[in-house]
Design an enzyme around this catalytic site. Sequence first.
Site, PDB file in Angstrom:
ATOM      1  N   SER A 113       0.815  -1.215   0.000  1.00  0.00           N
ATOM      2  CA  SER A 113       0.000   0.000   0.000  1.00  0.00           C
ATOM      3  C   SER A 113       0.849   1.266   0.000  1.00  0.00           C
ATOM      4  CB  SER A 113      -0.938   0.017   1.213  1.00  0.00           C
ATOM      5  OG  SER A 113      -1.872  -1.031   1.147  1.00  0.00           O
ATOM      6  N   CYS A 145      -9.485  -1.821   2.706  1.00  0.00           N
ATOM      7  CA  CYS A 145      -8.783  -0.607   2.253  1.00  0.00           C
ATOM      8  C   CYS A 145      -9.030  -0.296   0.782  1.00  0.00           C
ATOM      9  CB  CYS A 145      -7.311  -0.697   2.609  1.00  0.00           C
ATOM     10  SG  CYS A 145      -7.063  -0.552   4.391  1.00  0.00           S
ATOM     11  N   ASN A 198      -3.639   2.848   6.873  1.00  0.00           N
ATOM     12  CA  ASN A 198      -2.631   3.404   5.962  1.00  0.00           C
ATOM     13  C   ASN A 198      -3.260   3.670   4.607  1.00  0.00           C
ATOM     14  OD1 ASN A 198      -2.936   0.708   5.390  1.00  0.00           O
ATOM     15  ND2 ASN A 198      -0.790   0.298   4.987  1.00  0.00           N
ATOM     16  N   HIS A 215      -6.974  -1.983   8.733  1.00  0.00           N
ATOM     17  CA  HIS A 215      -6.300  -3.270   8.599  1.00  0.00           C
ATOM     18  C   HIS A 215      -6.557  -4.181   9.805  1.00  0.00           C
ATOM     19  CE1 HIS A 215      -3.973  -3.050   4.884  1.00  0.00           C
ATOM     20  NE2 HIS A 215      -3.980  -1.748   5.089  1.00  0.00           N
ATOM     21  N   GLU A 255      -5.921  -7.248  10.116  1.00  0.00           N
ATOM     22  CA  GLU A 255      -4.859  -8.242  10.294  1.00  0.00           C
ATOM     23  C   GLU A 255      -3.663  -7.689  11.053  1.00  0.00           C
ATOM     24  OE1 GLU A 255      -3.136  -5.694   7.422  1.00  0.00           O
ATOM     25  OE2 GLU A 255      -5.173  -6.479   7.538  1.00  0.00           O
TER      26      GLU A 255
END
Length: 366
Positions: A51, A257, A299, A343, A345
């Site tokens: 990303s 995302c 992010n 995110h 994870e």
Amino acid sequence: MKYKSRKKALILLADGTIFYGKSIGKEGTAYGEVCFNTGTTGYQEIFTDPSYFGQIMVTTNAHIGNYGTLDKEMESENVKIAGLVCKNFSFEYSRPGGDSSLEGFFEKHNTLAISDVDTRALVSYIRDNGAMNAVISTDVDNIEGLKKQLAEVPSMVGLELASKVSTKEPYFFGNENATYKVAALDIGIKKNILRNLAKRDVYIKVFPYNAKFEDLEAFNPDGYFLSNGPGDPEPLIDAIKLTKEILSKNKPLFGICLGHQVIALANGISTYKMHNGHRGINHPVKNLVTGKGEISSQNHGFAINREETEANDNVEITHVHLNDNTVAGIKLKNKNCFSVQYHPEASPGPNDSAYVFDQFIENMKK
């Protein structure tokens, strides 16, 4: 550490602002959009996250490199950032079992990094003036030349980058005898997303960014996944078309995302470039369905339009970012589909958001 002479370096922003520092070893020049991450740990995960492709990363934590690197903490096969700007760079590391110093890691991946920059002043400046293109360089006597080259670097708006980081050929991840099969579109996928799916009894086939629906459908999956990734989501015409086809079949679909943004675009909701974006491991999100808060890792530099989301009768906002009320999650009322703009994870909470993977499993069970 034995003292070493280090060459003067700089970061030049697109508006002409300059901050000086020192090279950590490699000499040269690197271009990209400058952004900052407020996380205190996880620098290796940041540097290898697809990303961040094409971005110059400014870390706000004072010390970078102090615990070295570890191969199993890679989020992709190599470094994805264009370069690093930090305050104090640790040439030695103290973690037992570490594989390498960060200096050695950057040498291996041919990454340009500069330190001894006043990152507090730099981040404050970016906060006020927004993310913009920049150049980091050890060629400090060539300011005018760097400015000319920087002027030719394309803006992140309208920039398609998924093709730069996506797999070239399909591949498998997990146990082929797992209960569930998922077809994942790689528009910048992180390894830890695959690990989180695999440990929930999922066998994944990962497809390139421009794969056709027929390619994914031939795997006969129980569900479909759209990954995170870099760049502007609007140019991802193939991914948006694919998403519409998955939705037309009402197959279980989950996006994270960039995948979340693609799902929004497939439903007529536009996206926009944020002033700074969200990059860090302490972003507060509220789940509007349960009323619970989550500390999340984020992010992204783009977001989906909240007014258009609220006006769409087929879409429900499930999560909001508590700092600025941007949309952090949606689900479709008439389809088996949901997505989040963070995110799950990455686990900074540490497990506040892990349930979204379980939710995807439940959707496939149904």
